[in-house]
Structure formats: C-alpha cells, structure tokens
Design an enzyme around this catalytic site. Structure first.
Site, PDB file in Angstrom:
ATOM      1  N   HIS A   1       8.969  -8.927   0.900  1.00 12.93           N
ATOM      2  CA  HIS A   1       8.851  -7.802  -0.025  1.00 12.93           C
ATOM      3  C   HIS A   1       9.574  -8.167  -1.320  1.00 12.93           C
ATOM      4  O   HIS A   1      10.703  -8.677  -1.279  1.00 12.93           O
ATOM      5  CB  HIS A   1       9.562  -6.562   0.520  1.00 12.93           C
ATOM      6  CG  HIS A   1       9.001  -6.013   1.793  1.00 12.93           C
ATOM      7  ND1 HIS A   1       8.195  -4.911   1.817  1.00 12.93           N
ATOM      8  CD2 HIS A   1       9.143  -6.401   3.086  1.00 12.93           C
ATOM      9  CE1 HIS A   1       7.866  -4.631   3.072  1.00 12.93           C
ATOM     10  NE2 HIS A   1       8.428  -5.515   3.862  1.00 12.93           N
TER      11      HIS A   1
ATOM     12  N   HIS B   1       6.081 -11.988   5.819  1.00  9.81           N
ATOM     13  CA  HIS B   1       5.870 -11.510   4.447  1.00  9.81           C
ATOM     14  C   HIS B   1       7.213 -11.223   3.800  1.00  9.81           C
ATOM     15  O   HIS B   1       8.165 -10.844   4.471  1.00  9.81           O
ATOM     16  CB  HIS B   1       4.984 -10.256   4.416  1.00  9.81           C
ATOM     17  CG  HIS B   1       5.466  -9.153   5.297  1.00  9.81           C
ATOM     18  ND1 HIS B   1       5.290  -9.156   6.655  1.00  9.81           N
ATOM     19  CD2 HIS B   1       6.133  -8.007   5.010  1.00  9.81           C
ATOM     20  CE1 HIS B   1       5.819  -8.060   7.177  1.00  9.81           C
ATOM     21  NE2 HIS B   1       6.349  -7.355   6.202  1.00  9.81           N
TER      22      HIS B   1
ATOM     23  N   ILE C   1       0.820  -1.211   0.000  1.00  8.14           N
ATOM     24  CA  ILE C   1       0.000   0.000   0.000  1.00  8.14           C
ATOM     25  C   ILE C   1       0.862   1.273   0.000  1.00  8.14           C
ATOM     26  O   ILE C   1       0.416   2.332  -0.426  1.00  8.14           O
ATOM     27  CB  ILE C   1      -0.961  -0.029   1.218  1.00  8.14           C
ATOM     28  CG1 ILE C   1      -2.191   0.818   0.994  1.00  8.14           C
ATOM     29  CG2 ILE C   1      -0.269   0.330   2.505  1.00  8.14           C
ATOM     30  CD1 ILE C   1      -3.297   0.585   2.010  1.00  8.14           C
TER      31      ILE C   1
ATOM     32  N   ASN D   1      11.711  -9.002   6.829  1.00  7.02           N
ATOM     33  CA  ASN D   1      12.075  -8.518   8.165  1.00  7.02           C
ATOM     34  C   ASN D   1      11.440  -9.391   9.240  1.00  7.02           C
ATOM     35  O   ASN D   1      10.271  -9.757   9.136  1.00  7.02           O
ATOM     36  CB  ASN D   1      11.585  -7.068   8.335  1.00  7.02           C
ATOM     37  CG  ASN D   1      12.145  -6.139   7.279  1.00  7.02           C
ATOM     38  OD1 ASN D   1      13.308  -6.248   6.913  1.00  7.02           O
ATOM     39  ND2 ASN D   1      11.330  -5.242   6.773  1.00  7.02           N
TER      40      ASN D   1
HETATM   41  P1  AMP Z   1       7.470  -4.647   7.316  1.00  2.00           P
HETATM   42  O1  AMP Z   1       8.113  -3.377   7.805  1.00  2.00           O
HETATM   43  O2  AMP Z   1       8.463  -5.589   6.692  1.00  2.00           O
HETATM   44  O3  AMP Z   1       6.627  -5.295   8.380  1.00  2.00           O
HETATM   45  O4  AMP Z   1       6.540  -4.201   6.124  1.00  2.00           O
HETATM   46  C1  AMP Z   1       5.167  -4.061   6.223  1.00  2.00           C
HETATM   47  C2  AMP Z   1       4.665  -3.582   4.874  1.00  2.00           C
HETATM   48  O5  AMP Z   1       3.284  -3.795   4.812  1.00  2.00           O
HETATM   49  C3  AMP Z   1       4.917  -2.090   4.611  1.00  2.00           C
HETATM   50  O6  AMP Z   1       5.676  -1.953   3.418  1.00  2.00           O
HETATM   51  C4  AMP Z   1       3.506  -1.531   4.465  1.00  2.00           C
HETATM   52  O7  AMP Z   1       3.416  -0.511   3.500  1.00  2.00           O
HETATM   53  C5  AMP Z   1       2.710  -2.758   4.058  1.00  2.00           C
HETATM   54  N1  AMP Z   1       1.286  -2.705   4.404  1.00  2.00           N
HETATM   55  C6  AMP Z   1       0.738  -2.432   5.605  1.00  2.00           C
HETATM   56  N2  AMP Z   1      -0.610  -2.497   5.540  1.00  2.00           N
HETATM   57  C7  AMP Z   1      -0.925  -2.841   4.262  1.00  2.00           C
HETATM   58  C8  AMP Z   1      -2.147  -3.055   3.569  1.00  2.00           C
HETATM   59  N3  AMP Z   1      -3.325  -2.942   4.165  1.00  2.00           N
HETATM   60  N4  AMP Z   1      -2.087  -3.383   2.252  1.00  2.00           N
HETATM   61  C9  AMP Z   1      -0.885  -3.508   1.642  1.00  2.00           C
HETATM   62  N5  AMP Z   1       0.301  -3.318   2.247  1.00  2.00           N
HETATM   63  C10 AMP Z   1       0.289  -2.975   3.531  1.00  2.00           C
END
Ligand code: AMP
Length: 150
Positions: A101, A99, A31, A86
């Site tokens: 990236h 997750h 997002i 992470n």
């Molecule tokens: P991390 O810092 O590795 O936990 O990354 C979390 C990622 O999730 C970030 O890049 C956010 O932009 C993404 N994120 C959080 N909420 C959503 C959402 N509802 N839809 C898509 N991506 C999201």
C-alpha cells in the site's frame, strides 16, 4: 497458491484503475482508499506473502515503489505517506497476494497534531502502536539467530 482478485486483475479478467504496468508488476488505485491516491503495488508473481516472493519480482517492486511514491506526492500534493505491507491474517492481510500500500497522508487525517486519533474526520489511517522495550539479552539472542540465516 490462491487465485486472488489481484491475479484476476493482472490477467485482465476484472477491471481495475491501473496506473502502472511492466513485465513484473502493476500498480492500481485501491478500491476502498484510505486517502486520495491510495495505491497498491503488486508483483505479477502470485506469491501470497513477501517471504515467498522471488528475488526477481522483489527487485521489480523495489524499483517501482519510489517512482509511484514520487508520482503520488506530485499529484496529491501530500508531504507525507505510508508504505504498508501486510503478511498473513494476523497482520491484517485480506488479499492473499503480495501487495504494497502507498497511502498519501494529509494533516488532520488519522494522526492529528494532538496525537489523538481522529476517527470522525473521514477515511484515514490510524497508527496505533503499543511498543515494548528491547533488552540487551533479547537483542543479542534474536540478532544472533537472524544473522545466521542471512
Ligand atoms: P490487505 O488488507 O493488505 O490485504 O489490503 C487489501 C486491499 O486491497 C484493501 O485496501 C482493499 O480495499 C483492496 N482491494 C481489494 N479488492 C480490490 C480491487 N478489486 N481493486 C482495488 N483494490 C482492491
């Protein structure tokens, strides 16, 4: 186990830009993308960190990651990309659900040819590593301990 935003997306309770789904995993567009096509590959199992993920879901993620990378490469035309994962707050994890990236990279974004981070050039990923040196003694000791557990 935390009921994270990704669990809600997996259950269809909140919307997301889903680009892939099978029985074990989904992939969505981030997002707040660091670049065009920035995607997240998410196992359906609600494990917070990678070491807690079952072999079955880990295998499923491993199977689709290269497919997502191939699709992103074709669609965005990127030549380079990062796969970033992470685990834990100290590692920068914000969403407590495993997750991966996949971040397409483009020349001049994040790490320009000069090697100097270009923070004024729009969104991007800046790789800032401060490496140390691995001594022979450390390598032997930690290597021995790790190998015993695998
Ligand atoms: P991390 O810092 O590795 O936990 O990354 C979390 C990622 O999730 C970030 O890049 C956010 O932009 C993404 N994120 C959080 N909420 C959503 C959402 N509802 N839809 C898509 N991506 C999201």
């Amino acid at each position: 186990m935390t009921d994270s935003v990704f669990s809600k997306i997996i259950r269809g309770e909140i919307p997301a830009h889903k680009i892939y789904e099978d029985d074990f995993a989904i992939a969505i567009l981030d997002i707040n993308p660091l670049s065009e096509g920035h995607a997240l590959v998410i196992p359906k199992e609600p494990a917070e960190t990678l070491h807690e993920l079952s072999d079955e879901h880990a295998a499923a993620v491993g199977r689709i990651l290269p497919r997502i990378c191939r699709a992103l490469k074709k669609v965005t035309g990127c030549e380079a990309y990062n796969v970033l994962q992470n685990n834990g707050a100290d590692a920068g994890q914000e969403v407590p659900h495993v997750h991966f990236h996949v971040i397409p990279r483009f020349p001049g974004r994040g790490i320009p040819v000069s090697g100097k981070p270009d923070k004024d050039n729009g969104p991007g990923l800046i790789k800032e590593w401060h490496p140390g040196t691995l001594t022979q003694e450390e390598a032997l000791e930690i290597g021995r301990q790790i190998k015993r557990l695998l």
